[in-house]
Motif scaffolding. Sequence first.
Motif, mmCIF file in Angstrom:
data_model
loop_
_atom_site.group_PDB
_atom_site.id
_atom_site.type_symbol
_atom_site.label_atom_id
_atom_site.label_comp_id
_atom_site.label_asym_id
_atom_site.label_seq_id
_atom_site.Cartn_x
_atom_site.Cartn_y
_atom_site.Cartn_z
ATOM 1 N N VAL B 151 38.532 36.019 52.767
ATOM 2 C CA VAL B 151 39.821 36.613 53.102
ATOM 3 C C VAL B 151 39.774 38.053 52.605
ATOM 4 C CG1 VAL B 151 42.317 36.437 52.895
ATOM 5 C CG2 VAL B 151 40.917 34.376 52.801
ATOM 6 N N ARG B 152 39.848 38.994 53.540
ATOM 7 C CA ARG B 152 39.654 40.406 53.214
ATOM 8 C C ARG B 152 40.937 41.058 52.714
ATOM 9 N NH1 ARG B 152 34.214 41.309 52.974
ATOM 10 N NH2 ARG B 152 33.163 40.243 54.682
ATOM 11 N N SER B 153 40.764 42.136 51.996
ATOM 12 C CA SER B 153 41.897 42.903 51.496
ATOM 13 C C SER B 153 42.860 43.230 52.638
ATOM 14 C CB SER B 153 41.378 44.198 50.868
ATOM 15 O OG SER B 153 42.423 44.894 50.268
ATOM 16 N N ALA B 171 39.913 38.520 48.570
ATOM 17 C CA ALA B 171 39.710 39.858 48.020
ATOM 18 C C ALA B 171 40.958 40.393 47.335
ATOM 19 C CB ALA B 171 39.298 40.798 49.142
ATOM 20 N N SER B 172 40.737 41.362 46.490
ATOM 21 C CA SER B 172 41.832 42.111 45.890
ATOM 22 C C SER B 172 42.685 42.707 47.000
ATOM 23 C CB SER B 172 41.217 43.211 45.026
ATOM 24 O OG SER B 172 42.150 44.212 44.775
ATOM 25 N N ARG B 189 40.477 36.937 43.935
ATOM 26 C CA ARG B 189 40.760 38.262 43.374
ATOM 27 C C ARG B 189 42.134 38.777 43.797
ATOM 28 N NH1 ARG B 189 35.213 39.035 45.120
ATOM 29 N NH2 ARG B 189 33.893 38.899 43.276
#
Lengths: 273, 250
Positions: B151-153, B171-172, B189
């Motif tokens: 899962v991307r920022s 992700a953050s 994150r």
Amino acid sequence: MPKVVVVTSGKGGVGKTTSSASLGAALAQEGHKVVVIDFDVGLRNLDLVMGAERRVVFDLVNVVQGDAKLPQALIRDKRVETLYLLPASQTRDKDALTEEGVGRVIDDLRESFDWIICDSPAGIEKGATLAMRFADLAVVVTNPEVSSVRDSDRIIGMLDSKTLHAENGGRLEKQLLLTRYDPARAARGEMMKVEDVLEILAIPLLGIVAESPDVLTASNVGCPVTLHNPGSPAARAYRDAARRLLGETIAVDEPQQERRGFMSRLFGRKAAA
Amino acid sequence: MPAQLYPGPHPAAAPRATPDADGPSLPMLRMRGRSIMALVIAPEPPFTNWFAALDQQMRRSAGFFADRPVVVDLAAVIESVGREAIPVALEGLEARGLRVIGAEGVGPRLLAGTRWARLPTSLHGRDVAQAPAADPPAAAAVRSLLVDRPVRSGQSIVFEDGDITVVGAVASGAEVIAGGSIHVYGALRGRALAGLRTGAGARIFCRRLEAELVGVDQLYRTAEHWGPDLHGRAVQVHCDRGALQLSALD
């Protein structure tokens, strides 16, 4: 089979334009026919970095809007004859581009070029989404800094959802180009480690380019570093990255501080598959 | 007992009913007070987009509006389009089977003459922070969402009908929101919010805790609360007697 590559990052100032010019020049030096397109309408830089700023007559916006023909806008490099530049307009803004127009230009370029390199503007707005829209492959330029890594992660998410490839159910191939890597700062623990960046972004590594005055000098004189100073480590890194794009398997060396030990020379990093 | 609703003496408090002079005795009325949770929604022009979003929401979580009373806030409609848009909005909601029990942001005058003239326009009540947790769907099949890529920022994964399993990192700057529990086979994150539907029974599991925020059933913690001890470890998050507990799994 021509390939459309988008060079993108999300964050500004990480080296997209420098990398576009250097990879483009390196691919052209290998004998491929390459065009580099500047998508940063309104803030164009690629013409400067490639030393063609005084030769721009027509630009991408003119072609997209049908005011000029593609061959009129293409600028052939004076040093490598298979390298071309399609500049952006400095006086317009990104809204002057349309998806349909950009798609038409890229389709036309596919007819006569082996590599079409799209230099994306920073950000996640229209310019960046249009630059990635038709890509077959993405080179994600990242600095080993937390802000750059997170922005790259965001961009990877968009590459996976907003590109034509992704919308057609495919998965766009993405490769990481780590730039402005400073071995001295990395050794002191002031910079993210290569492993950490790779772990977070989870895409294969295309290459590592160390921070170097050679790159800055080359930009300032308007000549991609692979042409201006072919013997420099940065030029070598870009050349290796270009050859990996061409399918060669070359180990990725992590740039080291001045004095490199024999052992670290021996154990380079494994290249991206 | 809503005794104050009656202008006169409360029927129950009245002395034993005595036969009236003019008829037989009537049965005593029994009433109870009840507070229910209504959803307040505010349609916004352009309606095509707004209703498309509503349709998507209804498809995504089919039980969300089921049997739930709805109050329509028409202030935005009147302000940006005008009173002639009111029937359009109300008909659109009715066509989707929503049970409209009242309107807000509109006077009875504006509804007069339409078939919604009897719709109450001055319902009392106060806003609650979140949509009320629905009763757990009776014997419904366990439903879960599997996300088999990082899962991307900037991405937000919302699945209200059950659990979410992520194979990869969150992700953050990314968020995962589940009706039930959340399982992350990778580094967490970003943010994870569990128990939107199931409440305090939900848990969050991750292989590596580097999260910015975790939450279960309206309780949440940010990274500075749990300190460095758990950072980077496999952790579960659950509710224990009204407090959020984080504990290492390894």
